[in-house]
Scaffold this motif. Structure first.
Motif, PDB file in Angstrom:
ATOM      1  N   LYS A 160       0.896  -1.287  -0.039  1.00 50.12           N
ATOM      2  CA  LYS A 160       0.014   0.015   0.037  1.00 50.12           C
ATOM      3  C   LYS A 160       0.844   1.324  -0.113  1.00 50.12           C
ATOM      4  CE  LYS A 160      -3.714  -2.270   2.464  1.00 50.12           C
ATOM      5  NZ  LYS A 160      -4.608  -2.434   3.805  1.00 50.12           N
ATOM      6  N   ALA A 161       0.849   1.861  -0.987  1.00 48.54           N
ATOM      7  CA  ALA A 161       1.599   3.076  -1.192  1.00 48.54           C
ATOM      8  C   ALA A 161       1.448   4.239  -0.175  1.00 48.54           C
ATOM      9  CB  ALA A 161       1.727   3.686  -2.674  1.00 48.54           C
ATOM     10  N   ARG A 162       0.145   4.354   0.326  1.00 44.35           N
ATOM     11  CA  ARG A 162      -0.367   5.267   1.067  1.00 44.35           C
ATOM     12  C   ARG A 162       0.354   5.324   2.656  1.00 44.35           C
ATOM     13  NH1 ARG A 162      -4.949   1.965   0.142  1.00 44.35           N
ATOM     14  NH2 ARG A 162      -5.773   0.952   1.751  1.00 44.35           N
ATOM     15  N   ASP A 163       0.793   3.983   2.917  1.00 44.44           N
ATOM     16  CA  ASP A 163       1.295   3.705   3.971  1.00 44.44           C
ATOM     17  C   ASP A 163       2.785   4.062   4.275  1.00 44.44           C
ATOM     18  OD1 ASP A 163      -1.118   2.825   4.966  1.00 44.44           O
ATOM     19  OD2 ASP A 163      -0.592   0.392   4.657  1.00 44.44           O
ATOM     20  N   LEU A 164       3.321   4.374   2.889  1.00 47.81           N
ATOM     21  CA  LEU A 164       4.830   4.977   2.891  1.00 47.81           C
ATOM     22  C   LEU A 164       5.104   5.984   3.843  1.00 47.81           C
ATOM     23  CD1 LEU A 164       5.789   4.391  -0.597  1.00 47.81           C
ATOM     24  CD2 LEU A 164       6.575   3.111   1.215  1.00 47.81           C
ATOM     25  N   LYS A 165       6.068   6.054   4.447  1.00 47.01           N
ATOM     26  CA  LYS A 165       6.516   7.203   5.055  1.00 47.01           C
ATOM     27  C   LYS A 165       7.873   8.124   4.265  1.00 47.01           C
ATOM     28  CE  LYS A 165       4.682   5.967   9.481  1.00 47.01           C
ATOM     29  NZ  LYS A 165       5.131   5.703  10.995  1.00 47.01           N
ATOM     30  N   VAL A 166       7.992   9.282   4.307  1.00 45.55           N
ATOM     31  CA  VAL A 166       9.164   9.988   3.883  1.00 45.55           C
ATOM     32  C   VAL A 166      10.309   9.579   4.791  1.00 45.55           C
ATOM     33  CG1 VAL A 166      10.198  12.133   3.509  1.00 45.55           C
ATOM     34  CG2 VAL A 166       7.724  11.906   3.022  1.00 45.55           C
ATOM     35  N   GLY A 167      11.378   9.268   4.263  1.00 47.58           N
ATOM     36  CA  GLY A 167      12.503   8.679   4.798  1.00 47.58           C
ATOM     37  C   GLY A 167      12.597   7.383   4.750  1.00 47.58           C
ATOM     38  N   GLU A 168      11.545   6.579   4.576  1.00 47.19           N
ATOM     39  CA  GLU A 168      11.671   5.114   4.681  1.00 47.19           C
ATOM     40  C   GLU A 168      12.518   4.613   3.388  1.00 47.19           C
ATOM     41  OE1 GLU A 168       8.143   1.509   4.000  1.00 47.19           O
ATOM     42  OE2 GLU A 168       7.594   3.484   4.750  1.00 47.19           O
ATOM     43  N   SER A 237      20.803  15.867 -17.838  1.00 54.88           N
ATOM     44  CA  SER A 237      21.798  15.105 -18.597  1.00 54.88           C
ATOM     45  C   SER A 237      21.113  13.788 -19.301  1.00 54.88           C
ATOM     46  CB  SER A 237      23.113  14.741 -17.694  1.00 54.88           C
ATOM     47  OG  SER A 237      22.779  13.650 -16.918  1.00 54.88           O
ATOM     48  N   GLY A 238      19.847  13.321 -18.777  1.00 56.12           N
ATOM     49  CA  GLY A 238      19.504  12.071 -19.311  1.00 56.12           C
ATOM     50  C   GLY A 238      19.874  11.049 -18.535  1.00 56.12           C
ATOM     51  N   GLY A 239      20.693  10.989 -17.362  1.00 55.15           N
ATOM     52  CA  GLY A 239      21.105  10.314 -16.441  1.00 55.15           C
ATOM     53  C   GLY A 239      20.489  10.595 -15.275  1.00 55.15           C
ATOM     54  N   PHE A 240      21.118   9.620 -14.006  1.00 54.79           N
ATOM     55  CA  PHE A 240      20.482   9.668 -12.832  1.00 54.79           C
ATOM     56  C   PHE A 240      21.151  10.847 -12.248  1.00 54.79           C
ATOM     57  CE2 PHE A 240      21.425   8.426  -8.531  1.00 54.79           C
ATOM     58  CZ  PHE A 240      19.948   8.594  -7.896  1.00 54.79           C
ATOM     59  N   MET A 241      20.229  11.727 -11.272  1.00 50.18           N
ATOM     60  CA  MET A 241      20.555  12.802 -10.608  1.00 50.18           C
ATOM     61  C   MET A 241      19.938  12.809  -9.082  1.00 50.18           C
ATOM     62  SD  MET A 241      20.440  15.921 -13.437  1.00 50.18           S
ATOM     63  CE  MET A 241      21.103  17.212 -12.446  1.00 50.18           C
ATOM     64  N   GLY A 242      19.304  11.864  -8.847  1.00 45.59           N
ATOM     65  CA  GLY A 242      19.121  11.684  -7.373  1.00 45.59           C
ATOM     66  C   GLY A 242      17.586  11.935  -7.201  1.00 45.59           C
ATOM     67  N   LEU A 243      16.721  12.375  -8.324  1.00 44.57           N
ATOM     68  CA  LEU A 243      15.352  12.356  -8.288  1.00 44.57           C
ATOM     69  C   LEU A 243      14.679  11.582  -9.144  1.00 44.57           C
ATOM     70  CD1 LEU A 243      15.506  16.402  -8.408  1.00 44.57           C
ATOM     71  CD2 LEU A 243      14.720  15.124  -6.495  1.00 44.57           C
ATOM     72  N   SER A 244      13.905  10.644  -8.722  1.00 44.26           N
ATOM     73  CA  SER A 244      13.486   9.622  -9.286  1.00 44.26           C
ATOM     74  C   SER A 244      11.831   9.403  -9.040  1.00 44.26           C
ATOM     75  CB  SER A 244      13.944   8.052  -9.086  1.00 44.26           C
ATOM     76  OG  SER A 244      15.389   8.013  -9.207  1.00 44.26           O
ATOM     77  N   PHE A 245      11.025   9.119  -9.841  1.00 37.96           N
ATOM     78  CA  PHE A 245       9.548   9.173  -9.724  1.00 37.96           C
ATOM     79  C   PHE A 245       9.015   7.909  -9.841  1.00 37.96           C
ATOM     80  CE2 PHE A 245      10.970  13.572 -10.258  1.00 37.96           C
ATOM     81  CZ  PHE A 245      10.572  14.274  -9.072  1.00 37.96           C
ATOM     82  N   ALA A 246       8.028   7.494  -8.969  1.00 41.68           N
ATOM     83  CA  ALA A 246       7.151   6.045  -9.329  1.00 41.68           C
ATOM     84  C   ALA A 246       5.712   6.246  -9.152  1.00 41.68           C
ATOM     85  CB  ALA A 246       7.975   5.094  -7.989  1.00 41.68           C
ATOM     86  N   ILE A 247       5.059   5.597  -9.947  1.00 39.22           N
ATOM     87  CA  ILE A 247       3.609   5.423  -9.681  1.00 39.22           C
ATOM     88  C   ILE A 247       3.082   4.525  -8.492  1.00 39.22           C
ATOM     89  CG2 ILE A 247       1.528   5.010 -11.126  1.00 39.22           C
ATOM     90  CD1 ILE A 247       3.248   5.047 -13.464  1.00 39.22           C
ATOM     91  N   PRO A 248       2.447   5.216  -7.579  1.00 44.51           N
ATOM     92  CA  PRO A 248       1.809   4.543  -6.439  1.00 44.51           C
ATOM     93  C   PRO A 248       1.048   3.207  -6.906  1.00 44.51           C
ATOM     94  CG  PRO A 248       1.521   6.816  -6.079  1.00 44.51           C
ATOM     95  CD  PRO A 248       1.794   6.653  -7.676  1.00 44.51           C
ATOM     96  N   ILE A 249       1.462   1.965  -6.366  1.00 46.67           N
ATOM     97  CA  ILE A 249       0.675   0.745  -6.717  1.00 46.67           C
ATOM     98  C   ILE A 249      -0.691   0.755  -6.555  1.00 46.67           C
ATOM     99  CG2 ILE A 249       1.057  -0.373  -4.541  1.00 46.67           C
ATOM    100  CD1 ILE A 249       1.524  -1.841  -8.030  1.00 46.67           C
ATOM    101  N   ASP A 250      -1.099   1.606  -5.660  1.00 47.97           N
ATOM    102  CA  ASP A 250      -2.449   1.765  -5.571  1.00 47.97           C
ATOM    103  C   ASP A 250      -3.195   2.367  -6.695  1.00 47.97           C
ATOM    104  OD1 ASP A 250      -0.934   2.684  -3.289  1.00 47.97           O
ATOM    105  OD2 ASP A 250      -2.629   2.263  -1.885  1.00 47.97           O
ATOM    106  N   VAL A 251      -2.653   3.069  -7.258  1.00 46.67           N
ATOM    107  CA  VAL A 251      -3.009   3.735  -8.542  1.00 46.67           C
ATOM    108  C   VAL A 251      -2.858   2.733  -9.895  1.00 46.67           C
ATOM    109  CG1 VAL A 251      -2.661   5.763 -10.282  1.00 46.67           C
ATOM    110  CG2 VAL A 251      -2.669   6.192  -7.787  1.00 46.67           C
ATOM    111  N   ALA A 252      -1.899   2.110  -9.740  1.00 44.73           N
ATOM    112  CA  ALA A 252      -1.430   1.328 -10.940  1.00 44.73           C
ATOM    113  C   ALA A 252      -2.441  -0.143 -11.150  1.00 44.73           C
ATOM    114  CB  ALA A 252       0.054   0.764 -10.940  1.00 44.73           C
TER     115      ALA A 252
END
Length: 471
Positions: A160-168, A237-252
């Motif tokens: 459940k994505a809604r149960d995630l906590k920032v810093g986890e 640059s097209g490469g990894f810069m430390g900011l990644s985004f994921a679709i919450p599994i509840d939505v998916a």
């Protein structure tokens, strides 16, 4: 005495050495161990390769898409690999990731991984390669559901994505640059991020290393449950810069269930055009702080119009959830089942109002609001603006009921507020503008000690701007 001091010194050195040796062990003990999670979950993660339909007009001489056509800041990190030999020209091949959600072969991935594919191949953990059928895909959420002909497959556990906590702590498994089952880890940086042009997904932001080929792969929590689908990165640059985004599994999973059942996705619809509330607008609308979604336009025959929502209202909560940013509202509405009645709280003319609205079905296509004005001669106003009455041509083009057309902008409060020639002023300080004469009266009565809201329509798009007269 000397012997005693020497013994003490040696004791201190021994204690310091032991502390130095023990420090790495203590640090290691405080970090999570991902080994069991990876062993358990990796078999359900798959590599996805596609053969794309050739589109010569969108390809360069190497058969790869032009990078200029991809937004720099928020670009999907899936990319076609260039072909070194362009003669003869091959259809581009693409790589991505996915994960198995049922033993009979249903797989989740990103829509952009399989978009335009002639053939989709899924490579399993046991090295089998199977052709997949695209059961359905949803552009708005960037989720696709695939099906392979196989049984008794390993599956992921859904969290459940809604149960995630920032810093986890979270972990990704995918195929960056084609390297199967690559594992990277990081933490949840933020929740419910709204990205440009992605209004129906409240993204999970992480600092997990994500690169081309990770698209569509799973994001796990420490319990080994999938909490998201890795989808986008922020990059220069097209490469990894430390900011990644994921679709919450509840939505998916909601999207997947609808694709499986009916082949398409139904979303809730309110029928408003909204904008952000900044500090000046908050002051002009009498708000305590800059928060909420400012209604710039209520679409005709929409659920919002039926419920009595008005232009200039600031929606502060929807269905029991507070709205901090205007971008929060679309995905809140989108996840409500069409036909459901919900409560909205808003601020109207400085007063708190509650409305009940029956959420409608989001149309497939948005009405066009981008039409070019035709400036003509005008009448001078106190704001450094020349305006003239709204003519029939403008009424028909933009479906406007009232307002005055700005035909010239000179130095003054109007220019400072950002008004440009061709704008149609439809509301000022809470008053609907009907005629040039009424507009002049409203302007003459404006206060000089605070900002007031002005609603304009620019090239068909409604917008509120704060206007402040100099003392």
């Amino acid at each position: 005495m000397y012997t005693v001091m020497r013994v003490k010194s040696l004791g201190y050195l021994l204690m310091a050495w032991l502390a130095f040796v023990a420090a790495p062990s203590a640090l290691a003990a405080s970090l999570p161990d991902f080994t069991e999670l990876v062993e358990e979950s990796s078999p359900a993660v798959v590599n996805i390769s596609t053969v794309q339909a050739e589109e010569p007009s969108q390809a360069n001489s190497f058969g790869a898409p032009n990078l200029e056509d991809i937004p720099e800041m928020f670009r999907h990190f899936f990319r076609n690999m260039p072909e070194l030999d362009s003669h003869p020209r091959r259809a581009p091949e693409s790589l991505g990731s996915g994960f198995i959600i049922s033993e009979d072969g249903y797989i989740l991935t990103n829509n952009h991984v399989v978009k335009g594919a002639k053939t989709v191949l899924v490579r399993l953990n046991d090295r089998r390669e199977l052709e997949a059928e695209i059961v359905g895909a949803d552009v708005r959420s960037d989720v696709a559901l695939l099906k392979i002909d196989a049984e008794n497959l390993p599956v992921v556990r859904i969290g459940k994505a809604r149960d995630l906590k920032v810093g986890e702590w979270v972990l990704a498994i995918g195929s960056p640059f084609g390297f199967d089952h690559t594992v990277t880890a990081g933490i949840v940086s933020a929740k419910e991020r709204s990205l440009a042009n992605e209004t129906y997904v409240p993204f999970i932001q992480t600092d997990v290393a994500i690169n081309p080929g990770n698209s569509g792969g799973p994001l796990f929590n420490l319990d080994g449950e999938v909490v998201g689908i890795n989808s986008q990165i922020y990059t220069r640059s097209g490469g990894f810069m430390g900011l990644s985004f994921a679709i919450p599994i509840d939505v998916a999973m909601d999207v997947a269930d609808q694709l499986k059942a009916q082949g398409h996705v139904s979303r809730g619809w309110l029928g408003v055009i909204i904008q952000e509330v900044n500090r000046d607008l908050a002051e002009s609308f009498g708000l305590d702080k800059p928060a909420g979604a400012l209604v710039a336009k209520v679409l005709p025959e929409s659920p919002a119009q039926t419920a009595g929502l008005m232009e200039g209202d600031v929606i502060t909560s929807f269905n029991g959830r507070a709205i901090a940013l205007s971008s929060d509202l679309p995905h809140m509405v989108g996840r409500v089942k069409p036909g459901t009645e919900v409560e909205m709280n808003l601020v109207r003319d400085g007063e708190k109002v509650s409305l009940d609205v029956v959420v409608g079905l989001l149309p497939e296509e948005k009405p066009s609001l981008n039409m070019q004005p035709e400036p003509e001669p005008a009448t001078l106003s106190r704001l450094g603006l020349k305006v003239e009455p709204l003519n029939e041509s403008y009424r028909d083009k933009w479906n406007l009921r009232s307002g005055v057309i700005v035909t010239e902008v000179s130095e003054g409060a109007g220019a400072s507020a950002g008004v440009v020639s061709g704008d149609v002023i439809t509301m000022l300080n809470g008053k609907q503008i009907q005629t040039v004469e009424q507009f002049a009266e409203v302007v003459d009565a404006l206060p000089t000690d605070r900002s007031v809201p002005m609603r304009i329509v620019r090239r068909g798009s409604p917008l509120f701007i704060p206007l402040k007269l100099a003392e």
